[in-house]
Design a protein around this motif. Structure first.
Motif, short mmCIF file in Angstrom:
data_model
loop_
_atom_site.label_atom_id
_atom_site.label_comp_id
_atom_site.label_asym_id
_atom_site.label_seq_id
_atom_site.Cartn_x
_atom_site.Cartn_y
_atom_site.Cartn_z
N GLU A 116 -8.02 -1.66 19.15
CA GLU A 116 -7.05 -2.53 19.79
C GLU A 116 -6.67 -3.66 18.84
OE1 GLU A 116 -8.62 -4.53 23.17
OE2 GLU A 116 -6.73 -5.54 23.67
N VAL A 117 -5.38 -3.81 18.63
CA VAL A 117 -4.89 -4.88 17.77
C VAL A 117 -5.10 -6.22 18.47
CG1 VAL A 117 -2.85 -5.90 16.72
CG2 VAL A 117 -3.19 -3.41 16.64
N GLN A 118 -5.73 -7.15 17.78
CA GLN A 118 -5.91 -8.50 18.31
C GLN A 118 -5.49 -9.51 17.26
OE1 GLN A 118 -9.95 -8.95 19.81
NE2 GLN A 118 -9.25 -8.37 21.84
N LEU A 119 -4.73 -10.48 17.71
CA LEU A 119 -4.27 -11.58 16.86
C LEU A 119 -4.62 -12.87 17.58
CD1 LEU A 119 -0.75 -10.07 16.18
CD2 LEU A 119 -2.65 -10.08 14.57
N VAL A 120 -5.42 -13.70 16.95
CA VAL A 120 -5.88 -14.93 17.59
C VAL A 120 -5.46 -16.12 16.73
CG1 VAL A 120 -7.84 -16.22 18.45
CG2 VAL A 120 -7.81 -13.72 18.64
N GLU A 121 -4.59 -16.94 17.29
CA GLU A 121 -4.09 -18.12 16.58
C GLU A 121 -4.98 -19.33 16.84
OE1 GLU A 121 -0.40 -15.93 18.32
OE2 GLU A 121 -2.41 -16.51 18.98
N SER A 122 -5.02 -20.20 15.86
CA SER A 122 -5.71 -21.48 16.01
C SER A 122 -5.08 -22.50 15.07
CB SER A 122 -7.22 -21.34 15.72
OG SER A 122 -7.42 -20.92 14.39
N LEU A 171 -2.00 -23.54 10.48
CA LEU A 171 -2.30 -22.57 11.52
C LEU A 171 -3.02 -21.37 10.90
CD1 LEU A 171 1.05 -22.51 13.51
CD2 LEU A 171 -0.88 -24.08 13.73
N SER A 172 -3.90 -20.79 11.68
CA SER A 172 -4.61 -19.59 11.26
C SER A 172 -4.39 -18.47 12.26
CB SER A 172 -6.12 -19.86 11.14
OG SER A 172 -6.40 -20.85 10.19
N CYS A 173 -4.36 -17.26 11.76
CA CYS A 173 -4.25 -16.07 12.61
C CYS A 173 -5.34 -15.10 12.19
CB CYS A 173 -2.88 -15.43 12.48
SG CYS A 173 -2.75 -13.82 13.30
N ALA A 174 -6.34 -14.95 13.04
CA ALA A 174 -7.43 -14.01 12.78
C ALA A 174 -7.05 -12.65 13.36
CB ALA A 174 -8.72 -14.51 13.39
N ALA A 175 -6.99 -11.65 12.50
CA ALA A 175 -6.54 -10.32 12.91
C ALA A 175 -7.71 -9.35 12.97
CB ALA A 175 -5.49 -9.81 11.93
N SER A 176 -7.67 -8.46 13.94
CA SER A 176 -8.70 -7.42 14.04
C SER A 176 -8.13 -6.20 14.74
CB SER A 176 -9.92 -7.95 14.80
OG SER A 176 -9.58 -8.31 16.12
N GLY A 177 -8.84 -5.08 14.60
CA GLY A 177 -8.44 -3.88 15.30
C GLY A 177 -7.46 -3.00 14.54
N PHE A 178 -7.17 -3.35 13.30
CA PHE A 178 -6.27 -2.54 12.50
C PHE A 178 -6.55 -2.77 11.02
CE2 PHE A 178 -3.38 -5.93 11.14
CZ PHE A 178 -3.58 -6.90 12.11
N VAL A 200 2.31 -12.54 14.76
CA VAL A 200 2.82 -11.22 15.10
C VAL A 200 2.46 -10.24 14.00
CG1 VAL A 200 4.73 -12.19 16.44
CG2 VAL A 200 5.06 -11.64 14.03
N ALA A 201 2.40 -8.96 14.34
CA ALA A 201 2.05 -7.94 13.35
C ALA A 201 2.74 -6.63 13.67
CB ALA A 201 0.53 -7.74 13.32
N ASP A 202 2.96 -5.85 12.63
CA ASP A 202 3.60 -4.55 12.81
C ASP A 202 3.33 -3.69 11.58
OD1 ASP A 202 5.99 -3.44 14.77
OD2 ASP A 202 6.03 -2.57 12.75
N PRO A 203 3.11 -2.39 11.78
CA PRO A 203 2.84 -1.53 10.63
C PRO A 203 4.10 -0.99 9.95
CG PRO A 203 2.56 -0.29 12.64
CD PRO A 203 2.89 -1.69 13.06
N ASP A 204 5.25 -1.15 10.58
CA ASP A 204 6.44 -0.45 10.10
C ASP A 204 7.35 -1.27 9.19
OD1 ASP A 204 6.75 1.23 13.29
OD2 ASP A 204 5.70 1.82 11.47
N TYR A 205 7.28 -2.59 9.29
CA TYR A 205 8.21 -3.41 8.53
C TYR A 205 7.53 -4.01 7.31
CZ TYR A 205 11.08 -3.15 12.72
OH TYR A 205 11.81 -2.70 13.78
N THR A 206 8.35 -4.46 6.37
CA THR A 206 7.91 -5.40 5.36
C THR A 206 8.75 -6.65 5.55
OG1 THR A 206 9.52 -4.74 3.68
CG2 THR A 206 7.46 -3.47 3.79
N CYS A 207 8.58 -7.59 4.65
CA CYS A 207 9.36 -8.82 4.75
C CYS A 207 10.65 -8.71 3.95
CB CYS A 207 8.54 -10.01 4.27
SG CYS A 207 6.99 -10.20 5.14
N SER A 208 10.88 -7.58 3.34
CA SER A 208 12.12 -7.34 2.61
C SER A 208 13.15 -6.83 3.60
CB SER A 208 11.88 -6.32 1.50
OG SER A 208 10.86 -6.75 0.64
N GLY A 209 14.15 -7.61 3.89
CA GLY A 209 15.09 -7.25 4.93
C GLY A 209 14.84 -8.05 6.19
N VAL A 210 15.61 -7.79 7.21
CA VAL A 210 15.57 -8.62 8.42
C VAL A 210 14.89 -7.93 9.59
CG1 VAL A 210 17.60 -9.92 7.73
CG2 VAL A 210 17.88 -7.85 9.10
N GLY A 211 14.37 -6.72 9.38
CA GLY A 211 13.77 -5.99 10.48
C GLY A 211 12.63 -6.71 11.15
#
Length: 126
Positions: free
Chosen positions: A1-7, A20-27, A97-108
């Motif tokens: 399970e993807v989890q993103l926890v901001e602080s 700000l920090s974003c701790a990511a887990s599950g991927f 936020v997170a996603d496996p399909d995009y990069t930061c190149s472009g506006v997607g």
């Protein structure tokens, strides 16, 4: 399970800084693009910054360029948003936020990020 926890949110005076920090887990961290969005009271959510380990790209929206810096620690699976020269109009709930399909190149990444954290509130007083 993807989890993103901001602080790291809080109250700061105009001109001040927060990180700000974003701790990511599950991927697999290196296979995802991670970004920050924000939503101010009465306004729509808007993208702020993006970082991708997939191609090393970063992106910033115009109103934060030169003030905010996004970075990542691939060992800690954490993304940071260093915010300097804060303005009252930066007051908002900030989401990781997170996603496996995009990069930061472009506006997607501005429209299609799939996974969202619960947010952290940043309040900038004048």
């Amino acid at each position: 399970e993807v989890q993103l926890v901001e602080s790291g949110g809080g109250l700061v005076q105009a001109g001040g800084s927060l990180r700000l920090s974003c701790a990511a887990s599950g991927f697999t961290f290196e296979r995802y693009t991670i970004g920050w969005f924000r939503q101010a009271p009465g306004k729509e959510r808007e993208g702020v910054a993006c970082i991708s380990s997939k191609d090393g790209s970063t992106d910033y929206v115009d109103f934060v360029k030169g003030r905010f810096t996004i970075s990542s620690d691939n060992v800690k699976n954490t993304v940071y948003l260093q915010m300097n020269s804060l303005k009252p109009e930066d007051t908002a709930v900030y989401y990781c936020v997170a996603d496996p399909d995009y990069t930061c190149s472009g506006v997607g990444w501005l429209d299609g990020m799939d996974y969202w954290g619960k947010g952290t509130l940043v309040t900038v007083s004048s």
